[in-house]
Design a protein around this motif. Structure first.
Motif, PDB file in Angstrom:
ATOM      1  N   ASP A 144       0.821  -1.215   0.000  1.00 20.33           N
ATOM      2  CA  ASP A 144       0.000   0.000   0.000  1.00 20.33           C
ATOM      3  C   ASP A 144       0.853   1.262   0.000  1.00 20.33           C
ATOM      4  O   ASP A 144       0.403   2.328  -0.448  1.00 20.33           O
ATOM      5  CB  ASP A 144      -0.935   0.010   1.219  1.00 20.33           C
ATOM      6  CG  ASP A 144      -2.068  -1.002   1.089  1.00 20.33           C
ATOM      7  OD1 ASP A 144      -2.264  -1.510  -0.031  1.00 20.33           O
ATOM      8  OD2 ASP A 144      -2.751  -1.287   2.091  1.00 20.33           O
ATOM      9  N   GLU A 147       1.202   3.408  -3.073  1.00 19.55           N
ATOM     10  CA  GLU A 147       0.098   4.275  -3.525  1.00 19.55           C
ATOM     11  C   GLU A 147      -0.160   5.452  -2.599  1.00 19.55           C
ATOM     12  O   GLU A 147      -0.788   6.428  -3.007  1.00 19.55           O
ATOM     13  CB  GLU A 147      -1.173   3.442  -3.664  1.00 19.55           C
ATOM     14  CG  GLU A 147      -1.050   2.354  -4.719  1.00 19.55           C
ATOM     15  CD  GLU A 147      -2.357   1.601  -4.929  1.00 19.55           C
ATOM     16  OE1 GLU A 147      -3.427   2.235  -4.862  1.00 19.55           O
ATOM     17  OE2 GLU A 147      -2.310   0.385  -5.154  1.00 19.55           O
ATOM     18  N   GLY A 148       0.276   5.370  -1.351  1.00 21.80           N
ATOM     19  CA  GLY A 148       0.028   6.482  -0.436  1.00 21.80           C
ATOM     20  C   GLY A 148       0.489   6.144   0.967  1.00 21.80           C
ATOM     21  O   GLY A 148       1.187   5.165   1.192  1.00 21.80           O
ATOM     22  N   HIS A 158      -3.610   0.648   4.077  1.00 23.62           N
ATOM     23  CA  HIS A 158      -4.804   1.384   3.666  1.00 23.62           C
ATOM     24  C   HIS A 158      -6.054   0.923   4.429  1.00 23.62           C
ATOM     25  O   HIS A 158      -6.832   1.735   4.939  1.00 23.62           O
ATOM     26  CB  HIS A 158      -4.995   1.212   2.155  1.00 23.62           C
ATOM     27  CG  HIS A 158      -5.982   2.173   1.566  1.00 23.62           C
ATOM     28  ND1 HIS A 158      -6.114   2.353   0.206  1.00 23.62           N
ATOM     29  CD2 HIS A 158      -6.891   3.004   2.125  1.00 23.62           C
ATOM     30  CE1 HIS A 158      -7.060   3.252  -0.029  1.00 23.62           C
ATOM     31  NE2 HIS A 158      -7.545   3.651   1.122  1.00 23.62           N
ATOM     32  N   SER A 180      -3.131   9.761  -0.862  1.00 22.13           N
ATOM     33  CA  SER A 180      -2.285   9.306  -1.965  1.00 22.13           C
ATOM     34  C   SER A 180      -1.094  10.253  -2.060  1.00 22.13           C
ATOM     35  O   SER A 180      -1.085  11.337  -1.465  1.00 22.13           O
ATOM     36  CB  SER A 180      -3.064   9.312  -3.281  1.00 22.13           C
ATOM     37  OG  SER A 180      -3.384  10.639  -3.653  1.00 22.13           O
ATOM     38  N   TRP A 181      -0.057   9.847  -2.818  1.00 18.49           N
ATOM     39  CA  TRP A 181       1.149  10.677  -2.897  1.00 18.49           C
ATOM     40  C   TRP A 181       0.858  12.031  -3.550  1.00 18.49           C
ATOM     41  O   TRP A 181       1.450  13.050  -3.169  1.00 18.49           O
ATOM     42  CB  TRP A 181       2.244   9.932  -3.667  1.00 18.49           C
ATOM     43  CG  TRP A 181       2.774   8.760  -2.898  1.00 18.49           C
ATOM     44  CD1 TRP A 181       2.610   7.436  -3.177  1.00 18.49           C
ATOM     45  CD2 TRP A 181       3.535   8.810  -1.688  1.00 18.49           C
ATOM     46  NE1 TRP A 181       3.205   6.646  -2.230  1.00 18.49           N
ATOM     47  CE2 TRP A 181       3.795   7.474  -1.295  1.00 18.49           C
ATOM     48  CE3 TRP A 181       4.023   9.856  -0.893  1.00 18.49           C
ATOM     49  CZ2 TRP A 181       4.517   7.149  -0.143  1.00 18.49           C
ATOM     50  CZ3 TRP A 181       4.756   9.535   0.258  1.00 18.49           C
ATOM     51  CH2 TRP A 181       4.993   8.199   0.622  1.00 18.49           C
ATOM     52  N   GLY A 189      -5.910  15.198  -5.446  1.00 21.09           N
ATOM     53  CA  GLY A 189      -5.729  13.840  -5.935  1.00 21.09           C
ATOM     54  C   GLY A 189      -6.324  13.568  -7.294  1.00 21.09           C
ATOM     55  O   GLY A 189      -6.212  12.455  -7.814  1.00 21.09           O
ATOM     56  N   ASN A 198       1.312  10.036  -9.134  1.00 20.24           N
ATOM     57  CA  ASN A 198       1.040   8.740  -8.494  1.00 20.24           C
ATOM     58  C   ASN A 198       1.696   7.597  -9.263  1.00 20.24           C
ATOM     59  O   ASN A 198       2.236   6.656  -8.668  1.00 20.24           O
ATOM     60  CB  ASN A 198      -0.468   8.498  -8.397  1.00 20.24           C
ATOM     61  CG  ASN A 198      -1.119   9.328  -7.312  1.00 20.24           C
ATOM     62  OD1 ASN A 198      -0.485   9.675  -6.317  1.00 20.24           O
ATOM     63  ND2 ASN A 198      -2.387   9.676  -7.498  1.00 20.24           N
ATOM     64  N   TYR A 202       4.628   5.164  -7.811  1.00 15.81           N
ATOM     65  CA  TYR A 202       4.390   3.717  -7.831  1.00 15.81           C
ATOM     66  C   TYR A 202       5.596   2.988  -8.432  1.00 15.81           C
ATOM     67  O   TYR A 202       6.093   2.008  -7.869  1.00 15.81           O
ATOM     68  CB  TYR A 202       3.127   3.433  -8.646  1.00 15.81           C
ATOM     69  CG  TYR A 202       2.736   1.964  -8.727  1.00 15.81           C
ATOM     70  CD1 TYR A 202       1.858   1.405  -7.809  1.00 15.81           C
ATOM     71  CD2 TYR A 202       3.236   1.141  -9.738  1.00 15.81           C
ATOM     72  CE1 TYR A 202       1.492   0.066  -7.877  1.00 15.81           C
ATOM     73  CE2 TYR A 202       2.891  -0.196  -9.818  1.00 15.81           C
ATOM     74  CZ  TYR A 202       2.002  -0.725  -8.893  1.00 15.81           C
ATOM     75  OH  TYR A 202       1.654  -2.051  -8.965  1.00 15.81           O
TER      76      TYR A 202
END
Length: 805
Positions: A144, A147-148, A158, A180-181, A189, A198, A202
């Motif tokens: 996870d 993704e963030g 998450h 999320s990033w 986002g 993102n 990733y």
């Protein structure tokens, strides 16, 4: 780093069982510091199984009154002598039993010896279950992390992050605590730039994880790569690969397995968990003398540890025991069956106590189905079996071709670059598709899922035109736009998984094959399941549906098709049958689905076997040249022992040692000029009457110790293997008696023995070598390597491929 073993300076050349070591030492890509010392360091005694005993008639001449460290043990890349190991254990057990009647302390020692096996199983189960829980939790969090991150605590994944969120059930993945990033860096986002950021994060995280994994493996524990099951099968058959199940391998494999799974590569943790559990078993064996000093007993423990590994991998204790019995074990007595069951039980209980997924389940993709299946559905189930067999055969051929190319070209010299390229390609292709972006375990869970009222997944976006439902069962419905979108995405995911897994399995990172194979089958099964469901919905008046699938009924369960497809593909790749069905049954908890699973598993095996007889693990054993004698294969050729034995007609005569006429210098010359692992002992060179067999390692250690500890032993001293010393002039130097290291009952066959029987003897007794005689006279020797070479020649394969590479 150099491979450390039990080596002395007088070992002029590398010794080997069946000449293996001299080849092996030169061709290993990675050598490994020995973190699993040979058993002989603390060897307390050696009890010869041939009746020679330790009781020399002349105290002065037989220096082996005290047991020597190293005598009766093995070097690296050698095969153990199963017969001798079992005899030594029986001798030890008889001694303990007889002493138990003499004193209370001896009785307590006898009871503790009997209990030690169960205590060892308990410790293995606890350690394997704990490590599996740690790996599951860490891998879930780090997957996870690509993704963030969770603002409430960076250590939450998450799902755990959103447990305390106030969001509604349908928006449960959009809780405020999880960012999320792009939300963290840009503050928003949505939009193209957020998507690109993102995407970039990733790929960067995936590359970071995989590169860290391959560098750790290359730098600290080269044996930690791959799934480990081919090597464990070879080790359980009696081969010794020191360090493969050691503490460094365990530590690095545990860390890098988390990194490799989190990187998003098309691999699983289930196969490597078997390796991890076997490492636990091997390390814990050193706590108990009975297992530390006996290689055959240790292999019984490793069989049980393999069962514990599968138990925690799938949450299937019974399936784990059957997997060990069907797939990896070479010697599996009834006592090992009970202990495997206990170890698998303790491991599963430990993992359940840790509860890594927070849902009281042992695996992420546990599922329960409630709708019964109909007899006509066996047709699509068998089709899935055919697909699984075809995929398995295709995968094995393609992967072995690629791995052979890796071994024979410059590609194998750049493992870090290979991992980098495959990870980058996987991450770039995976992110745009939500079904490849998620972890493979989550994907399988999604595909197995039986759509309920509250499910918000695309796979469950059906047109709801019903007014009522019967309990939890929803009637078959028309597929909505979300389902059709999901079908296209799954079809693309299937193509990607099929091809990318070929290049991923076998790289220098821990990589299991169970989960990618199940994912391929689950995708194919879900696609077929939805197709059959929609066919039944729109054409319920067709003859094939009219009897059992009326309008408004819940007839077809696409999740069941996914599960059957997963079993079929896994069976096609590994050729498992019974253990596979039981593992899948334990995953679903539904007895009524055993018949579809059995039908798919057997069809898959038949189809795959029709194309190629070997499963993926057997194929990798052959590719690596491990000396593994497959017990499942039939030997149907009409050759004789004389056709296989050495020396051949054009070869020099067989190297032998006489029983009482050779000096220390003569024996040392033979040892230095040859690389054989042992030598037949005969009455004289003229008569060639067989007396016994002596191991090279035992000879070297005994002569070295005699030179150091026994006065008067010089190069001209006579070595004798008889009960009484031969008559010599009074001025002769002291003689050296070595009867205690002589095997007086080596296995022999006549030169007219059919090879069919010889092969059976090697398989069932686990022999290293067998001597060939004619009318009581020694003619030659057949080693395990000779048998393997002979089988390879008869199968039109390269006989020189039978070497440890």
């Amino acid at each position: 780093m150099d491979q450390k073993g039990y080596h002395r300076r007088s070992f002029q050349s590398s010794t080997s069982d069946e000449d293996l070591l001299e080849i092996a030492g030169a061709s290993l890509d990675f050598s490994m510091a020995d973190d699993d010392p040979p058993l002989d360091r603390e060897m307390g005694g050696f009890s010869s199984h041939n009746g020679g005993g330790m009781n020399g008639t002349s105290t002065m001449m037989d220096f082996l009154e005290e047991p020597l460290p190293g005598v009766g043990t093995y070097e690296d890349f050698n095969t153990i002598d199963w017969v001798r190991e079992k005899s030594r254990d029986r001798d030890r057990h008889r001694e303990i039993t007889s002493r138990s009647k003499e004193s209370t302390w001896a009785l307590i020692h006898s009871v503790s010896d009997a209990f030690s096996g169960w205590l060892l199983m308990l410790l293995i189960g606890l350690l394997a279950g704990s490590l599996a829980g740690l790996i599951d939790i860490s891998a879930h969090w780090m997957t996870d992390l690509k993704e963030g991150v969770c603002l409430a605590g960076f250590w939450f994944n998450h799902e755990h992050c959103c447990w305390k969120s106030d969001t509604t059930f349908t928006d449960r993945d959009k809780c405020l605590e999880w960012k999320s990033w792009s939300q963290l860096i840009l503050g928003y986002g949505e939009g193209t730039f957020a998507y690109i950021l993102n995407y970039f994060m990733y790929v960067i995280w995936a590359l970071l994880f995989s590169l860290l994994a391959v560098l750790l493996v290359k730098g600290f524990a080269p044996y930690a790569c791959g799934s480990g099951i081919p090597e464990i099968k070879t080790i359980l058959s009696g081969f010794i690969i020191r360090g493969y199940l050691g503490k460094w391998t365990l530590i690095i494999k545990t860390i890098t397995l988390v990194l490799a799974v989190s990187s998003g590569l098309s691999l699983g943790k289930e196969g490597p968990l078997v390796h991890v559990a076997c490492c636990c078993g091997n390390i814990l064996c050193h706590l108990f003398t009975k297992y530390r000093k006996n290689e055959a007993k240790r292999r019984e423990v490793l069989s049980a540890a393999a069962a514990a590994g599968v138990s925690v991998a799938f949450g299937a204790p019974i399936g784990g025991v059957l997997f060990s019995l069907e797939e990896v074990s070479y010697y599996f007595p009834l006592k090992t069956l009970w202990r495997s069951f206990f170890a698998a039980l303790v491991a599963a209980f430990t993992l359940r106590s840790i509860n890594p997924f927070g849902n009281s389940r042992l695996v992420l993709f546990y599922v329960e189905f409630h709708t019964p299946w109909h007899l006509l559905e066996l047709v699509p189930f068998i089709l899935l079996g055919i697909f699984g067999g075809l995929w398995g055969a295709f995968f094995i051929r393609s992967n072995i071709t690629w791995c052979r190319r890796r071994k024979t070209t410059k590609l194998g010299k750049y493992p870090v670059l290979e991992v980098f390229v495959v990870t980058a390609l996987t991450a770039l292709l995976a992110f745009p598709n939500e079904y490849t972006r998620m972890s493979t375990s989550e994907l399988i869970s999604e595909l197995f899922n039986d759509c309920g009222i509250l499910d918000s997944s695309k796979l469950c976006e059906y047109v709801n035109d019903f007014n009522s439902t019967k309990g939890d069962d929803l009637p078959d419905r028309a597929a909505g736009p979300g389902v059709y979108t999901a079908m296209w995405q799954l079809a693309l995911a299937l193509i990607m998984k099929v091809f990318i897994t070929i290049f991923t399995f076998g790289m220098k990172v821990p990589s299991g094959l169970f989960i990618p194979s199940m994912a391929v089958g689950a995708i194919a099964g879900r696609l077929l399941g939805v197709a059959v469901e929609q066919l039944a919905y729109y054409h319920h008046d067709w003859a094939i549906f009219s009897g059992w699938c009326s309008q408004g009924a819940d007839c077809i369960t696409p999740g069941l098709y996914a599960m059957v497809g997963a079993a079929a593909c896994l069976g096609g790749v590994t050729r498992m049958t019974v253990s596979l069905v039981v593992i899948m049954f334990e995953l679903t908890g539904g007895l009524e689905y055993i018949v579809p699973l059995m039908a798919a598993a057997m069809t898959s095996k038949w189809v795959a076997d029709a194309i190629g007889r070997e499963g993926i693990y057997d194929a990798h054993i052959r590719l690596n040249g491990y000396p593994f004698l497959e017990a499942k294969e039939e030997f149907s050729h009409k050759t004789l022992a004389m056709d296989v034995m050495r020396p051949r007609r054009s070869d020099p005569p067989l190297t032998v040692i006489t029983q009482d006429s050779m000096s220390v210098e003569d024996v040392e010359t033979i040892i230095n000029e040859t690389t054989y692992s042992g030598y037949p002992v005969v009455v004289s060179r003229e008569s060639q009457r067989l007396v016994g067999f002596v191991l090279r390692r035992d000879l070297i250690i005994s002569i070295e110790n005699a030179r150091k500890k026994q006065d008067g032993i010089v190069s001209t001293s006579v070595i004798y293997f008889t009960d009484h010393s031969p008559p010599l002039p009074p001025s002769s130097p002291s003689m050296l008696k070595l009867r205690s290291i002589l095997d007086l009952s080596p296995f022999t066959v006549t030169d007219q023995t059919p090879m069919e029987i010889v092969v059976d003897i090697f398989r069932k007794l686990g022999l290293r070598q067998c001597l060939v005689t004619h009318n009581g006279k020694l003619l030659g020797i057949i080693t395990k390597k000779d048998v393997l070479k002979h089988i390879a020649q008869l199968a039109n394969q390269d006989p020189d491929s039978i070497l440890f590479n």
